[in-house]
Design a protein around this motif. Sequence first.
Motif, PDB file in Angstrom:
ATOM      1  N   ARG A 151       8.124  -4.866 -10.587  1.00 33.48           N
ATOM      2  CA  ARG A 151       7.289  -4.082  -9.668  1.00 33.48           C
ATOM      3  C   ARG A 151       6.649  -2.936 -10.426  1.00 33.48           C
ATOM      4  N   VAL A 152       5.337  -2.796 -10.281  1.00 35.84           N
ATOM      5  CA  VAL A 152       4.605  -1.728 -10.952  1.00 35.84           C
ATOM      6  C   VAL A 152       3.762  -0.975  -9.930  1.00 35.84           C
ATOM      7  N   GLY A 153       3.482   0.297 -10.244  1.00 31.64           N
ATOM      8  CA  GLY A 153       2.612   1.103  -9.406  1.00 31.64           C
ATOM      9  C   GLY A 153       1.234   1.225 -10.036  1.00 31.64           C
ATOM     10  N   VAL A 154       0.189   1.066  -9.221  1.00 30.92           N
ATOM     11  CA  VAL A 154      -1.200   1.131  -9.699  1.00 30.92           C
ATOM     12  C   VAL A 154      -1.948   2.167  -8.877  1.00 30.92           C
ATOM     13  N   ARG A 155      -2.486   3.168  -9.550  1.00 29.78           N
ATOM     14  CA  ARG A 155      -3.298   4.176  -8.859  1.00 29.78           C
ATOM     15  C   ARG A 155      -4.767   3.925  -9.160  1.00 29.78           C
ATOM     16  N   LEU A 156      -5.617   4.024  -8.150  1.00 28.33           N
ATOM     17  CA  LEU A 156      -7.047   3.802  -8.317  1.00 28.33           C
ATOM     18  C   LEU A 156      -7.658   4.892  -9.190  1.00 28.33           C
ATOM     19  N   VAL A 157      -8.378   4.450 -10.222  1.00 35.02           N
ATOM     20  CA  VAL A 157      -9.123   5.347 -11.103  1.00 35.02           C
ATOM     21  C   VAL A 157     -10.600   5.157 -10.799  1.00 35.02           C
ATOM     22  N   GLU A 158     -11.320   6.240 -10.643  1.00 33.81           N
ATOM     23  CA  GLU A 158     -12.740   6.142 -10.316  1.00 33.81           C
ATOM     24  C   GLU A 158     -13.467   5.296 -11.357  1.00 33.81           C
ATOM     25  N   GLY A 159     -14.070   4.206 -10.916  1.00 32.87           N
ATOM     26  CA  GLY A 159     -14.764   3.309 -11.820  1.00 32.87           C
ATOM     27  C   GLY A 159     -13.851   2.405 -12.616  1.00 32.87           C
ATOM     28  N   GLY A 160     -12.527   2.430 -12.322  1.00 27.05           N
ATOM     29  CA  GLY A 160     -11.560   1.639 -13.087  1.00 27.05           C
ATOM     30  C   GLY A 160     -11.727   0.149 -12.838  1.00 27.05           C
ATOM     31  N   ALA A 161     -11.905  -0.611 -13.904  1.00 25.41           N
ATOM     32  CA  ALA A 161     -12.165  -2.048 -13.769  1.00 25.41           C
ATOM     33  C   ALA A 161     -10.953  -2.788 -13.220  1.00 25.41           C
ATOM     34  N   PHE A 162      -9.752  -2.394 -13.644  1.00 27.41           N
ATOM     35  CA  PHE A 162      -8.586  -3.131 -13.166  1.00 27.41           C
ATOM     36  C   PHE A 162      -8.003  -2.516 -11.907  1.00 27.41           C
ATOM     37  N   SER A 163      -7.937  -1.189 -11.828  1.00 25.80           N
ATOM     38  CA  SER A 163      -7.330  -0.574 -10.648  1.00 25.80           C
ATOM     39  C   SER A 163      -8.128  -0.893  -9.386  1.00 25.80           C
ATOM     40  N   THR A 164      -9.453  -0.963  -9.500  1.00 22.48           N
ATOM     41  CA  THR A 164     -10.279  -1.345  -8.349  1.00 22.48           C
ATOM     42  C   THR A 164      -9.975  -2.771  -7.923  1.00 22.48           C
ATOM     43  N   TYR A 165      -9.826  -3.641  -8.903  1.00 22.27           N
ATOM     44  CA  TYR A 165      -9.480  -5.041  -8.640  1.00 22.27           C
ATOM     45  C   TYR A 165      -8.115  -5.130  -7.960  1.00 22.27           C
ATOM     46  N   ALA A 166      -7.131  -4.383  -8.449  1.00 25.51           N
ATOM     47  CA  ALA A 166      -5.791  -4.418  -7.869  1.00 25.51           C
ATOM     48  C   ALA A 166      -5.797  -3.908  -6.431  1.00 25.51           C
ATOM     49  N   GLN A 169       0.848  -1.185   0.000  1.00 21.86           N
ATOM     50  CA  GLN A 169       0.000   0.000   0.000  1.00 21.86           C
ATOM     51  C   GLN A 169       0.888   1.241   0.000  1.00 21.86           C
ATOM     52  N   LEU A 170       0.796   2.040  -1.045  1.00 25.13           N
ATOM     53  CA  LEU A 170       1.604   3.255  -1.163  1.00 25.13           C
ATOM     54  C   LEU A 170       0.885   4.462  -0.572  1.00 25.13           C
ATOM     55  N   THR A 171      -0.379   4.629  -0.948  1.00 26.07           N
ATOM     56  CA  THR A 171      -1.233   5.697  -0.438  1.00 26.07           C
ATOM     57  C   THR A 171      -2.634   5.107  -0.278  1.00 26.07           C
ATOM     58  N   ASP A 172      -3.575   5.926   0.127  1.00 27.90           N
ATOM     59  CA  ASP A 172      -4.946   5.433   0.268  1.00 27.90           C
ATOM     60  C   ASP A 172      -5.532   4.954  -1.057  1.00 27.90           C
ATOM     61  N   ASP A 173      -4.980   5.469  -2.173  1.00 27.76           N
ATOM     62  CA  ASP A 173      -5.550   5.106  -3.469  1.00 27.76           C
ATOM     63  C   ASP A 173      -4.511   4.542  -4.443  1.00 27.76           C
ATOM     64  N   SER A 174      -3.446   3.938  -3.925  1.00 25.99           N
ATOM     65  CA  SER A 174      -2.457   3.340  -4.826  1.00 25.99           C
ATOM     66  C   SER A 174      -1.717   2.203  -4.139  1.00 25.99           C
ATOM     67  N   VAL A 175      -1.296   1.238  -4.955  1.00 29.27           N
ATOM     68  CA  VAL A 175      -0.533   0.097  -4.470  1.00 29.27           C
ATOM     69  C   VAL A 175       0.610  -0.189  -5.439  1.00 29.27           C
ATOM     70  N   ALA A 176       1.597  -0.919  -4.958  1.00 30.13           N
ATOM     71  CA  ALA A 176       2.653  -1.455  -5.820  1.00 30.13           C
ATOM     72  C   ALA A 176       2.518  -2.966  -5.823  1.00 30.13           C
ATOM     73  N   LEU A 177       2.483  -3.542  -7.015  1.00 30.82           N
ATOM     74  CA  LEU A 177       2.408  -4.990  -7.167  1.00 30.82           C
ATOM     75  C   LEU A 177       3.773  -5.506  -7.606  1.00 30.82           C
ATOM     76  N   THR A 178       4.237  -6.562  -6.942  1.00 32.47           N
ATOM     77  CA  THR A 178       5.497  -7.203  -7.320  1.00 32.47           C
ATOM     78  C   THR A 178       5.200  -8.604  -7.827  1.00 32.47           C
ATOM     79  N   PHE A 179       5.791  -8.929  -8.984  1.00 32.10           N
ATOM     80  CA  PHE A 179       5.598 -10.239  -9.606  1.00 32.10           C
ATOM     81  C   PHE A 179       6.903 -11.021  -9.586  1.00 32.10           C
ATOM     82  N   ASP A 180       6.798 -12.320  -9.376  1.00 32.12           N
ATOM     83  CA  ASP A 180       7.940 -13.209  -9.489  1.00 32.12           C
ATOM     84  C   ASP A 180       8.111 -13.616 -10.954  1.00 32.12           C
ATOM     85  N   VAL A 181       9.346 -13.563 -11.448  1.00 26.05           N
ATOM     86  CA  VAL A 181       9.635 -13.977 -12.819  1.00 26.05           C
ATOM     87  C   VAL A 181      10.428 -15.273 -12.758  1.00 26.05           C
ATOM     88  N   PRO A 182       9.845 -16.384 -13.198  1.00 26.42           N
ATOM     89  CA  PRO A 182      10.572 -17.659 -13.148  1.00 26.42           C
ATOM     90  C   PRO A 182      11.786 -17.639 -14.076  1.00 26.42           C
TER      91      PRO A 182
END
Length: 356
Positions: A76-91, A14-27
């Motif tokens: 690692r990517v940063g995702v900010r919540l977009v109002e009504g955003g289908a993917f950012s809300t999911y993330a 959790q970066l802020t109230d409306d953003s997260v950072a997702l980290t993925f493992d790369v095999p």
Amino acid sequence: MARFHQLRVTAVDQLTDDSVALTFDVPPALREEYRYDAGQHLAVRRFVDGTEIRRTYSICAPAPDPAAPEGPRTLRVGVRLVEGGAFSTYAMKEVVVGDELEVMTPAGRFTLEPAPGRYAAVVGGSGITPVLSIVTTLLAREPDATFCLIRSDRTAASTMFLEEVADLKDRWPDRFQLVTVLSREEQQSGLDSGRLDEERLGSLLPALLSVGEVSAWFLCGPFGLVQGAERTLRGLGVPRQRIHEEIFHVDDGLATPAVPATAPSHSTVTVTLDGRSGTWPVRDGESLLDTVLRNRADAPYACKGGVCGTCRAFRVSGEVRMDRNFALEPEETDAGYVLACQSHPATDTVELDFDR
């Protein structure tokens, strides 16, 4: 060619109230495919009730050393919540460690090859994400480089990667300069609050650094900020080729698309993609990308809004009209590249090559 692979989520920060950072493992078997340059992005997709949703997010971590025997172990990517955003809300609300997501291999040309010189960026909001990768990679690899970062955010609490940027100041105090502008909150020290508009940039930038001595400028964030910063720099005499832009959000009230093209009545498009070619009729009103997707599901794209540049293709022959373009540099369009998602045929036949 860009391809999707299932990658496991190893961290949700959790970066802020409306953003997260997702980290993925790369095999290990995929690390070479996911090798990236600082500033590139990933497309992530999911299917909801049979509908495919794709979104593009910039990589915020330093780029792997090109001399290293393998590519990155994590992304690692940063995702900010977009109002009504289908993917950012999911993330923000549903993704947890252990989930597997479909992630496209890296793309994008908003990049910097580390070299000696002075560099600078003007970013707004989540526009910090690719620039964080650029500046960290540059300062770590090139001891004769300096970087000035001017960032604009609403409030301190809404500022993404606050600690990571502060760490840059601690690690390279003589080579990294940070200027923060908050539009909705007063700071105890530094600049007054308010929007970072053209008038303000016009007085601020020359006071901070020798504008004409900067080797490259990186502008990233909302359309209005990026366009205003570009006009300011051009007014200060900066050549266009030194200005690099990536737009994260386009306000349709500010960016009016070109008049939609009327295609010839029986147009066809011939496409080379991943070494294979095909020719198909273009339906009335559809973009060339949509024509290709009806016949080749592996055609590259992410946003379909003329912003990310994932669908970039070389126009071999024929003419096209692009509704709008916020991804390609002038030298790219001059060389014959187009955004397939925004292109409509202007001649009876068009030939595109996605492999160049």
